[in-house]
Design an enzyme around this catalytic site. Structure first.
Site, PDB file in Angstrom:
ATOM      1  N   CYS A   1      13.706  11.212   6.998  1.00 52.31           N
ATOM      2  CA  CYS A   1      13.394  10.877   8.402  1.00 52.31           C
ATOM      3  C   CYS A   1      14.571  11.106   9.341  1.00 52.31           C
ATOM      4  O   CYS A   1      14.396  11.481  10.485  1.00 52.31           O
ATOM      5  CB  CYS A   1      12.919   9.441   8.486  1.00 52.31           C
ATOM      6  SG  CYS A   1      14.065   8.307   7.720  1.00 52.31           S
TER       7      CYS A   1
ATOM      8  N   LYS B   1       0.897  -1.163   0.000  1.00 51.54           N
ATOM      9  CA  LYS B   1       0.000   0.000   0.000  1.00 51.54           C
ATOM     10  C   LYS B   1       0.929   1.205   0.000  1.00 51.54           C
ATOM     11  O   LYS B   1       1.444   1.616   1.032  1.00 51.54           O
ATOM     12  CB  LYS B   1      -0.873  -0.030   1.254  1.00 51.54           C
ATOM     13  CG  LYS B   1      -2.216   0.684   1.134  1.00 51.54           C
ATOM     14  CD  LYS B   1      -2.172   2.111   0.639  1.00 51.54           C
ATOM     15  CE  LYS B   1      -1.868   3.109   1.737  1.00 51.54           C
ATOM     16  NZ  LYS B   1      -1.598   4.468   1.209  1.00 51.54           N
TER      17      LYS B   1
ATOM     18  N   GLU C   1       8.500  16.664  14.934  1.00 46.36           N
ATOM     19  CA  GLU C   1       9.095  16.472  13.611  1.00 46.36           C
ATOM     20  C   GLU C   1       8.375  17.374  12.611  1.00 46.36           C
ATOM     21  O   GLU C   1       7.156  17.281  12.458  1.00 46.36           O
ATOM     22  CB  GLU C   1       8.936  15.007  13.184  1.00 46.36           C
ATOM     23  CG  GLU C   1       9.628  14.720  11.864  1.00 46.36           C
ATOM     24  CD  GLU C   1       9.335  13.332  11.309  1.00 46.36           C
ATOM     25  OE1 GLU C   1       8.173  12.896  11.385  1.00 46.36           O
ATOM     26  OE2 GLU C   1      10.267  12.703  10.798  1.00 46.36           O
TER      27      GLU C   1
ATOM     28  N   GLU D   1       9.081   1.777  11.124  1.00 43.22           N
ATOM     29  CA  GLU D   1      10.167   2.766  10.987  1.00 43.22           C
ATOM     30  C   GLU D   1       9.501   4.124  10.942  1.00 43.22           C
ATOM     31  O   GLU D   1       8.766   4.409  10.002  1.00 43.22           O
ATOM     32  CB  GLU D   1      10.953   2.547   9.685  1.00 43.22           C
ATOM     33  CG  GLU D   1      11.772   1.293   9.621  1.00 43.22           C
ATOM     34  CD  GLU D   1      12.864   1.228  10.654  1.00 43.22           C
ATOM     35  OE1 GLU D   1      13.277   2.298  11.166  1.00 43.22           O
ATOM     36  OE2 GLU D   1      13.284   0.114  10.978  1.00 43.22           O
TER      37      GLU D   1
HETATM   38  P1  NAD Z   1       2.224   8.732   7.130  1.00 39.68           P
HETATM   39  O1  NAD Z   1       2.360   8.052   8.428  1.00 39.68           O
HETATM   40  O2  NAD Z   1       1.204   9.787   6.990  1.00 39.68           O
HETATM   41  O3  NAD Z   1       1.885   7.650   5.991  1.00 39.68           O
HETATM   42  C1  NAD Z   1       2.702   6.522   5.776  1.00 39.68           C
HETATM   43  C2  NAD Z   1       1.871   5.446   5.113  1.00 39.68           C
HETATM   44  O4  NAD Z   1       0.859   5.033   6.028  1.00 39.68           O
HETATM   45  C3  NAD Z   1       1.142   5.917   3.847  1.00 39.68           C
HETATM   46  O5  NAD Z   1       1.135   4.877   2.899  1.00 39.68           O
HETATM   47  C4  NAD Z   1      -0.266   6.181   4.358  1.00 39.68           C
HETATM   48  O6  NAD Z   1      -1.253   6.079   3.366  1.00 39.68           O
HETATM   49  C5  NAD Z   1      -0.408   5.079   5.390  1.00 39.68           C
HETATM   50  N1  NAD Z   1      -1.443   5.333   6.403  1.00 39.68           N
HETATM   51  C6  NAD Z   1      -1.893   6.534   6.839  1.00 39.68           C
HETATM   52  N2  NAD Z   1      -2.887   6.340   7.769  1.00 39.68           N
HETATM   53  C7  NAD Z   1      -3.026   5.006   7.905  1.00 39.68           C
HETATM   54  C8  NAD Z   1      -3.865   4.181   8.712  1.00 39.68           C
HETATM   55  N3  NAD Z   1      -4.777   4.698   9.551  1.00 39.68           N
HETATM   56  N4  NAD Z   1      -3.725   2.833   8.596  1.00 39.68           N
HETATM   57  C9  NAD Z   1      -2.827   2.274   7.776  1.00 39.68           C
HETATM   58  N5  NAD Z   1      -2.012   3.008   6.964  1.00 39.68           N
HETATM   59  C10 NAD Z   1      -2.109   4.353   7.041  1.00 39.68           C
HETATM   60  O7  NAD Z   1       3.675   9.246   6.747  1.00 39.68           O
HETATM   61  P2  NAD Z   1       4.118  10.013   5.433  1.00 39.68           P
HETATM   62  O8  NAD Z   1       3.634  11.416   5.556  1.00 39.68           O
HETATM   63  O9  NAD Z   1       3.787   9.263   4.201  1.00 39.68           O
HETATM   64  O10 NAD Z   1       5.719   9.973   5.568  1.00 39.68           O
HETATM   65  C11 NAD Z   1       6.414  10.826   6.380  1.00 39.68           C
HETATM   66  C12 NAD Z   1       6.774  10.146   7.680  1.00 39.68           C
HETATM   67  O11 NAD Z   1       7.511   8.961   7.422  1.00 39.68           O
HETATM   68  C13 NAD Z   1       7.681  11.008   8.527  1.00 39.68           C
HETATM   69  O12 NAD Z   1       7.266  10.943   9.869  1.00 39.68           O
HETATM   70  C14 NAD Z   1       9.044  10.363   8.344  1.00 39.68           C
HETATM   71  O13 NAD Z   1       9.940  10.604   9.387  1.00 39.68           O
HETATM   72  C15 NAD Z   1       8.692   8.929   8.207  1.00 39.68           C
HETATM   73  N6  NAD Z   1       9.768   8.162   7.524  1.00 39.68           N
HETATM   74  C16 NAD Z   1      10.537   7.329   8.264  1.00 39.68           C
HETATM   75  C17 NAD Z   1      11.566   6.601   7.673  1.00 39.68           C
HETATM   76  C18 NAD Z   1      12.418   5.648   8.481  1.00 39.68           C
HETATM   77  O14 NAD Z   1      13.032   4.776   7.892  1.00 39.68           O
HETATM   78  N7  NAD Z   1      12.463   5.752   9.791  1.00 39.68           N
HETATM   79  C19 NAD Z   1      11.811   6.748   6.301  1.00 39.68           C
HETATM   80  C20 NAD Z   1      11.018   7.613   5.567  1.00 39.68           C
HETATM   81  C21 NAD Z   1       9.982   8.317   6.198  1.00 39.68           C
END
Ligand code: NAD
Length: 501
Positions: free
Chosen positions: A301, A188, A401, A264
């Site tokens: 991140c 997804k 963040e 992550e």
């Molecule tokens: P997000 O948490 O909004 O979304 C991540 C994924 O989760 C997307 O595919 C989204 O559609 C899905 N999602 C959202 N709500 C959901 C729910 N209720 N149930 C299941 N899935 C759901 O994050 P984002 O805005 O896409 O990405 C940014 C975040 O990701 C930042 O916090 C960043 O630090 C983190 N990030 C971490 C790493 C790492 O390796 N630690 C790497 C890249 C990004």
């Protein structure tokens, strides 16, 4: 590659109706009749329509992935490796198209995708392929007539829920180890970055992946992502995204079948600079900070978004830092000379702008005061670097963040104070210390609560070493041999045999 040829390719990608604009389930693209308009952050204009899935498509994908599981796990590891190697070659062959798709969809600059992000994804895929058959079970013989064999078995059907900031890299980190150990996957992708992984899905056919082994269902997180994470027949969720959604994923596991979960999440990583640095070194360190903080407009991140600096070197260091940060004023993302492009979406743009206002209202002073270039597309989502001083440790912008080009500066009095400030956050992804005193540097490294700590460097990485965080930055690790443990179940087989002595 010459600039002319890439311009032709950009034109072609823009003009072409994308054939991979819907869920890929059971080896084919499936029409759903549910649509999402896709806006490019480069100019704020609609560039495509994506057909999305919901619970129905997730149920169908689980059914197909379950059927395919029997076949896929019966394949010899050698065979799985061969097929994924074919996929790595096809991704490489189509690198430019994939990079253009990612750049148009996310606003991140094309040169990043061409020269860094997608080559990194290919390298990671190949590392997992090379590593998987070195990941072995083991045995234990507790006495003369008993043997236990500890084996690693596939989980079955698993889900990968991924973010938008480094789309193919993070998708590979999830699907590659999982497929190699014999799982079938349903991805997804983020709403903001779905096309490149759907194009990769199309390539899996050519690579020889059996139908149903690799499925991609784009859609909204709270609908499609939730349906996947809460599904009773999905046995693992490999998630990268915000801590807020990470916590929901843990709940979905508890509310359903206690599936394995790896998270992550975000960070607010510290970058400590002590007085034990020469002037010349301070200059180099300022460049390291600017390069790591403002790369991809801070949408990384592990970006070092908190500078924690000794008061006595602060003024000198900030002078150098502001100069280097100028290199990260955004420009047109599809120009190959561009170093940094747009933020990913209107929502993200507004979120970051809101944090900038909060920082100002919390008493912060922006020492950059850069302007955006006048020739950027008017409706694109661009933000220039901001560096805030004079914020208190408990301010929102110091604690949360931001995921944008906003750095906050904190001062410390002694090294214990520096460590305590570094640890004063709910996150624990990364950190760094810059000091020519090895005892001081090691004291910091050993006391920082983070999964990745750098001494006199930043942003180092290798597929052989784990990536992930402490505290609310996550559970589990990506990359390295450790990752295979996350994607498998451990089974112990006890054998008792006769002893003849
Ligand atoms: P997000 O948490 O909004 O979304 C991540 C994924 O989760 C997307 O595919 C989204 O559609 C899905 N999602 C959202 N709500 C959901 C729910 N209720 N149930 C299941 N899935 C759901 O994050 P984002 O805005 O896409 O990405 C940014 C975040 O990701 C930042 O916090 C960043 O630090 C983190 N990030 C971490 C790493 C790492 O390796 N630690 C790497 C890249 C990004």
């Amino acid at each position: 590659m010459n600039a002319g040829s890439i311009e032709e390719k950009i034109k072609k990608v823009k003009e072409k109706t994308l054939e991979f604009d819907k869920p890929f389930i059971g080896g084919k693209f499936v029409s759903t009749g549910k649509y999402m308009e896709k806006v490019s952050p480069i100019d704020g204009k609609v560039f495509a329509t994506l057909e999305i899935g919901d619970e129905n498509e997730i149920n169908l994908a689980v059914k197909r992935a379950k059927e395919a599981s029997k076949v896929w796990k019966s394949f010899a590891v050698e065979k799985r490796k061969e097929i994924l190697w074919n996929l790595s070659l096809l991704i490489e062959e189509n690198l430019e198209e994939l990079a253009i798709l990612d750049s148009i969809e996310t606003g991140r600059c094309l040169s990043n995708f061409l020269r860094d992000s997608i080559p990194k994804a290919i390298k990671a895929l190949r590392w997992f392929i090379e590593a998987v058959d070195k990941y072995l079970g083991h045995s234990y013989m507790p006495n003369k007539n008993t043997i236990s064999i500890i084996t690693k078995e596939p989980l079955g059907v698993v889900g990968c829920i991924t973010p938008w900031n480094d789309p193919l890299v993070v998708n590979v980190w999830k699907f590659a180890p999982s497929l190699l150990v014999g799982n079938t996957v349903i991805i997804k992708p983020a709403e903001q970055a779905s096309f490149s992984i759907l194009r990769v899905a199309q390539l899996t056919k050519e690579a020889g992946l059996p139908d149903g082994v690799f499925n991609v269902v784009p859609g909204y997180g709270n609908i499609t992502g939730k349906a996947l994470a809460i599904h009773e027949e999905v046995n693992g969720i490999f998630f990268t995204g915000s801590s807020k959604v990470g916590k929901l994923i843990l709940q979905y596991s508890g509310l359903s079948n206690m599936k394995k979960v790896s998270i992550e999440s975000g960070g607010k990583s510290s970058f400590i600079v002590t007085k034990n640095n020469s002037s010349e070194r301070l200059k180099e360190v300022a460049k390291i900070l600017a390069d790591n903080m403002f790369y991809n407009a801070g949408q990384i991140c592990s970006a070092p978004s908190r500078l924690i600096i000794d008061k006595s070197v602060k003024e000198e260091f900030l002078g150098y830092l502001v100069e280097y940060s100028k290199d990260y004023i955004p420009s047109y993302p599809l120009d190959l000379n561009t170093k940094v492009g747009a933020l990913v979406s209107k929502e993200q743009y507004e979120r970051v702008k809101n944090y900038i206002h909060i920082a100002q209202s919390e008493g912060g002073e922006d020492i950059c005061r850069f302007e955006l270039p006048a020739d950027l597309p008017e409706k694109g989502f661009y933000i220039q670097p901001h560096i805030f001083i004079n914020l208190k440790d408990d301010c929102k912008c110091v604690q949360e963040e931001i995921f944008g080009p906003v750095l906050v500066v904190q001062e410390f009095t002694d090294i214990e104070d520096a460590v305590s400030k570094a640890n004063n956050t709910k996150y624990g992804l990364a950190g760094a210390v810059f000091s020519q005193d090895i005892n001081e540097a090691l004291y910091v490294a050993r006391n920082i609560e983070a999964g990745l700590v750098h001494i006199n460097t930043y942003g180092k990485e290798d597929n052989a070493v784990p990536f992930g965080g402490y505290k609310q930055s996550g559970i589990g690790r990506d990359k390295s041999f450790m990752v295979f443990d996350e994607h498998t179940e451990t089974k112990t087989i006890w054998i008792e045999h006769k002893s003849y002595d």
